[in-house]
Design a protein around this motif. Structure first.
Motif: not given
Length: 681
Positions: A491-495, A524-526, A568-573, A580-581
């Motif tokens: 839930y990282l984008p929501e947090v 690369n879009g991941m 882990n490096i996450f691209d939240l955009k 994803i959630t």
């Protein structure tokens, strides 16, 4: 008429004889001519080394004037038949194999009048000259007088050249033979080594324990092994004796077994045995010999040994289960010092009124241009190590923001710790998960499943309290698998709704290098950037997911490579764009009966980010410090992040001793609260 006929017949009979005589005469003449030509050719080619201005002069005229070129020479030689002959030849007709020797000292070119010369075969002279060939080859800086002496010597240039070429051939041949000999020796050594390896027994005689040190004498425990083998046989014969009602023999064997066990004690080698061990081994040997004479039956003994082997295997399996159960129990149990620490911190937090203290730098907490970290944990000491090690290696610590989320029970203690031990220049935000009101059972699949009667019965009833239940149930009923702190990573984008990228870190990692280059990695879009964990056939999807279920086998590749949660490096955009959630919720709802995967966050993570994970270089993240004692030390030291995944956490007594220093050097053991709770290195 008759007389004429007889004369004709006599003439005819003499013709063969005459013919043979003529042929013989021609042969002799031809041989003489041939010998004469041979002598002439030999002498014609002979002569001393001329000066540069005399190079055009014939070799036969080197020691004579023009008037003396054609002097007659009487040569004595042996023909092909061995007959000694004498012939007069000219000087120009002699070959190079003949040598002229002037018995009169001095320069032959300056002698007046008649001179006497002797013809001699140059073979003997050449044998003497061969001794000087090597010196001639090696020394290229002759003195002038040595050159003059060479010119005066009785040497043939042609002969000398042939000797030079022959010497070179000998040298080349000698070198070739030496090389072949060396290669042959190497080949023989290699062949011998291979044969030795073939004949070598891989089992070291005398070894008894597989964990013995290699540098010990391989025969150092031969007596110990003998005595232990005697004990096994004595127990077998004792059981047979008891079944046959031979009580005296049964008692005697048991007595010897007890005596041997007392002599052995805790010994691991012969040097640790009691001095009476040999006497006891001999006594046991006599007892076994007596028992064999009275009880031995091949089939009965073999059957008894198989029964003993099966019993030993059952005991080993039981001990393995006991060990696994106790390890799981120790891993989930909070040690007393770690239990003391949050209690002391929470008490002082409310006693000194720190609950009224507001967070500063609110703008930095939402600035997407800075470096943001997410740490979800209830372990204060472990979280402090993550923060301390990251800040210590950061090139610009003022740009690093740490977002720590914990539960309600540990919120006060966690906040108190970072108020008193705030890292230099970096910003730390501490939140509790209960403040996220949107995280409820109507939205979160895990919370909704926890409310079902079936899940409550599985987790909260018939809880394993003994070894009979098994270690697997204890492992998967670990509270961490149900903790929302563990599932909050989905839930990282929501947090953090205003951030573009965030680096997720587990609380059992240690940072050893600057991590800021991870924000510059092109995914690369991941959505997820992580280190892959598959090596060969290990840690692939079939290890974590149930591919016997068609829901899994139809959607995923069983050979797909797994990756690690922990750094882990996450691209939240991109996460928001792909929703994803919602993918996580879809699969979590279908695993309510736990048939798709066991508990934990890695299996749903593999499914959620399937084909959406970018593989990072392995140097960024090295795993296994919490379960594998055989990791490469160089890889650990060169890694940006080391991960203590597994049961042997560095803050527990179970920790692997040689890995603990990588973690403990970031703990401030001089801290007041650590001393108060007896936390020491």
């Amino acid at each position: 008429m008759e007389a004429a006929s007889r004369n004709l017949l006599s003439f005819i009979s003499m013709l063969p004889t005459c013919f043979i005589l003529v042929i013989f005469s021609f042969t002799i003449v031809d041989a003489e001519i041939s010998n004469s030509k041979t002598i002439g050719r030999g002498l014609k080619a002979y002569g001393q080394l001329p000066d540069r201005k005399e190079q055009a002069t014939p070799s036969s005229a080197l020691f004579f004037d023009d008037n003396e070129k054609d002097i007659d020479i009487i040569a004595t030689y042996s023909d092909a038949s061995g007959t000694i002959r004498t012939r007069r030849v000219k000087m120009k007709d002699l070959s190079a194999s003949w040598v002229l020797e002037n018995p009169i000292s001095g320069d032959p070119g300056k002698q007046k009048g008649s001179q006497v010369f002797k013809l001699k075969d140059s073979y003997q002279a050449s044998r003497r000259s061969e001794e000087n060939v090597e010196h001639f080859i090696d020394d290229h800086h002759w003195q002038e007088d040595e050159i003059q002496n060479r010119r005066k010597a009785s040497w043939s240039p042609v002969k000398f050249k042939r000797q030079m070429l022959r010497q070179k051939r000998w040298d080349l041949r000698t070198a070739d033979l030496i090389l072949q000999n060396k290669e042959g020796d190497k080949q023989m050594e290699a062949t011998s080594a291979i044969e030795d390896l073939k004949n070598m027994d891989p089992v070291v005689n005398g070894k008894y324990s597989i964990w013995r040190r290699d540098f010990e004498n391989p025969n150092s425990d031969s007596t110990l092994k003998l005595m232990r083998d005697q004990i096994i046989m004595a127990k077998a014969y004792a059981n047979i004796a008891k079944s046959r009602n031979q009580i005296d023999l049964y008692s005697s064997l048991l007595r010897h077994v007890g005596d041997s066990l007392r002599v052995i004690g805790d010994a691991n080698s012969d040097s640790e045995l009691h001095p009476s061990s040999l006497d006891q081994a001999k006594a046991m040997g006599h007892a076994l010999s007596f028992a064999k004479d009275r009880l031995y039956d091949c089939h009965i003994v073999a059957r008894k040994l198989r029964a003993m082997l099966q019993s030993a295997e059952d005991n080993v399996n039981s001990l393995k289960k006991r060990s696994a159960f106790l390890i799981q129990l120790a891993a989930k149990t909070v040690p007393k010092p770690l239990h003391c620490l949050p209690l002391q911190l929470a008490a002082d937090y409310y006693f000194h009124g720190y609950q009224r203290k507001k967070d500063l730098n609110i703008e930095k907490l939402e600035d997407p241009s800075l470096y943001h970290y997410a740490i979800f944990s209830d372990n204060i000491l472990a979280t402090s190590v993550v923060v301390n090690s990251t800040v210590l290696h950061a090139n610009e610590p003022e740009k690093h923001i740490f977002h720590i989320v914990t539960d309600k029970l540990n919120f006060a203690a966690m906040r108190m710790w970072f108020i008193l031990n705030a890292p230099e220049k970096a910003t730390v935000q501490v939140e509790k998960i209960d403040d996220f009101k949107w995280l409820n059972s109507s939205y979160c699949s895990v919370l909704r499943q926890l409310e079902s009667a079936r899940v409550k019965e599985y987790y909260f009833k018939n809880h394993p309290s003994s070894l009979s239940v098994g270690s697997d149930n204890l492992k998967y009923r670990n509270p961490k698998y149900l903790s929302m702190l563990n599932h909050l990573r989905f839930y990282l984008p929501e947090v953090y709704p205003k951030l573009h990228k965030i680096l997720f870190l587990d609380d059992d990692i240690v940072v050893q290098k600057d991590l800021t280059p991870l924000w510059d990695v092109d995914l690369n879009g991941m959505v997820n950037g992580a280190v892959e964990t598959c090596k060969g056939s290990f840690h692939r999807f079939d290890k974590y997911l149930n591919f016997s279920n068609p829901k899994i086998s139809e959607k995923f590749d069983s050979n797909a490579c797994g990756w690690a949660f922990g750094m882990n490096i996450f691209d939240l955009k991109e996460w928001r764009n792909r929703n994803i959630t919602q993918i996580y919720h879809y699969w979590q709802d279908r695993n309510e009966d736990r048939t798709l995967w066991k508990l934990g966050t890695l299996p749903p993570g593999l499914i959620t980010f399937y084909n959406l994970t970018y593989p990072l270089d392995r140097k960024w993240h090295v795993l296994g410090l919490g379960y594998d004692p055989a990791l490469n030390q160089t890889e650990i030291e060169n890694a940006a992040v080391v991960h203590y995944n597994g049961n042997y956490k560095p803050w527990l007594d179970l920790a692997v001793a040689k890995y603990k220093s990588y973690w403990s050097k970031y703990v401030r053991f001089d801290n007041y609260y650590l001393k108060l709770c007896n936390l020491s290195e």
